[in-house]
Design an enzyme around this catalytic site. Structure first.
Site, PDB file in Angstrom:
ATOM      1  N   HIS A 107     -32.951  31.026  40.584  1.00 16.44           N
ATOM      2  CA  HIS A 107     -32.059  30.419  39.589  1.00 16.44           C
ATOM      3  C   HIS A 107     -30.825  31.276  39.283  1.00 16.44           C
ATOM      4  CE1 HIS A 107     -35.028  27.421  39.338  1.00 16.44           C
ATOM      5  NE2 HIS A 107     -35.743  27.871  38.311  1.00 16.44           N
ATOM      6  N   HIS A 178     -33.859  21.135  34.904  1.00 11.57           N
ATOM      7  CA  HIS A 178     -35.223  21.658  35.013  1.00 11.57           C
ATOM      8  C   HIS A 178     -36.135  21.082  33.925  1.00 11.57           C
ATOM      9  CE1 HIS A 178     -38.334  24.366  36.321  1.00 11.57           C
ATOM     10  NE2 HIS A 178     -37.508  25.086  37.057  1.00 11.57           N
ATOM     11  N   GLU A 315     -36.844  17.964  40.326  1.00 14.22           N
ATOM     12  CA  GLU A 315     -35.537  18.610  40.274  1.00 14.22           C
ATOM     13  C   GLU A 315     -34.744  18.247  41.531  1.00 14.22           C
ATOM     14  OE1 GLU A 315     -36.229  22.945  39.351  1.00 14.22           O
ATOM     15  OE2 GLU A 315     -38.293  22.207  39.494  1.00 14.22           O
TER      16      GLU A 315
END
Length: 349
Positions: A107, A178, A315
């Site tokens: 991320h 998310h 996602e």
């Protein structure tokens, strides 16, 4: 349709955070906060008309400061994992922080990523647009980038999430939302009886660090197959299957069938208890199906606990680590190519 704004507290460094509430005529409500461009709440009626919040998260702002599971967050500039925390554009190598399993990146940056920043916001008739600017070199990532994400709630019971970005350099962009869904509501401890079907006949194989190997494998005849509707929990304990063992359950990128860059409905999720059904559409080539294998135990909404497999994620994305695999669709954008993508979560009850 209506959009309202209210104060939602201050960050540790004194920045004000607002919460925007969007309602539609059918009783759906979406709440979005400017910290992390987070989808904080999504209220959806059930078959009896009772409204429940169907996304995991917290009631207070300070609870989102750590947010190790990234509940509801807008992830960027690169979501998911990057092998060894690095990628090349042309002959130049860019290095991101190594923050996952001691060797990889997850991320972009767990402290400076888009999910940890306060975004600017502007309300529309039935939407809110959040925006920020990233400087060249921040997080090791190239390009001065202007980013926006727009949440829209329609009277067709669609939550649309539209992303847009421009960069002054060629760069890698692969953003996602998310959110963890539990279509029963915050009282439910498990999504194992939730039924899932996806138009995804293949997935990207991972190694024991959850990094794609580059192989794209057929799901047929394996526990990975959701081309026909089945309960999420049916095969999730199949430790005899290596991919399940590596990730502690489902945490894999699925290849959406027939991807052509246009918005396509690819998933149907059904909750037998409440009667809620969620359909997911996107113009992206992949989706990370994560079954909440490692959600930490903590106090969530309304005092109910968050925990392992209380929620699942779908996602939408370019494949993880795509910049390091030439056979994957490439998320390269720059001065002559803007980043523009949309994902839609539509509900019936």
């Amino acid at each position: 349709m209506a959009v309202t704004r209210e104060a939602f507290g201050m960050t540790r460094d004194g920045k004000a955070v607002d919460c925007y509430t969007i309602t539609n005529k059918n009783g759906m409500i979406a709440k979005v906060i400017t910290f992390g461009a987070i989808l904080k709440n999504l209220y959806v009626p059930d078959k009896k008309g009772k409204t429940e919040d169907v996304v995991l998260g917290y009631d207070k702002l300070w609870m989102y400061f750590n947010n190790g599971s990234c509940f509801g967050s807008t992830i960027g500039p690169i979501a998911n994992r990057t092998a060894k925390g690095q990628f090349k554009i042309g002959k130049k190598t860019y290095r991101l922080p190594v923050n996952d399993r001691g060797v990889n990146n997850l991320h972009s940056d767990l402290k400076e990523g888009f999910h940890k920043r306060v975004w600017d916001a502007e309300a529309g008739k039935n939407s809110v647009t959040l925006s920020l600017k990233k400087k060249d070199g921040e997080m090791g990532h190239p390009g001065n980038i202007e980013v926006s994400v727009t949440y829209t709630l329609t009277d067709k019971n669609e939550l649309k999430i539209a992303y847009h970005a421009v960069s002054d350099k060629e760069t890698v962009l692969n953003m996602t939302n998310h959110s963890y869904f539990n279509l029963t509501g915050p009282k439910s401890d498990s999504i194992l009886d939730t039924k899932l079907q996806m138009q995804a006949s293949a997935f990207t194989v991972v190694d024991d660090k959850a990094i794609p190997t580059g192989e794209i494998a057929d799901v047929k005849g394996t526990p990975m197959d959701f081309t026909k509707e089945k309960k999420i929990g049916r095969d999730i304990g199949r430790k005899d299957f290596e991919q399940i063992k590596f990730c502690g359950g489902y945490d894999h990128n699925y290849v959406i069938d027939g991807w052509n860059g246009k918005i396509k409905e690819f998933a149907k999720v059904t909750d037998p208890k409440s009667g809620r059904v969620m359909y997911v559409s996107t113009d992206l080539p992949g989706v990370q199906f994560y079954a909440g294998n490692f959600i930490g135990s903590n106090i969530g909404k309304e005092g109910y606990r968050n925990g392992k497999r209380k929620g699942f994620c779908l996602e939408t994305q370019y494949y993880p680590d795509a910049a390091n695999h030439e056979n994957f669709p490439q998320p390269l954008f720059g001065p002559d190519k803007e980043y523009k993508t949309t994902t839609i979560y539509r509900f019936e009850w």
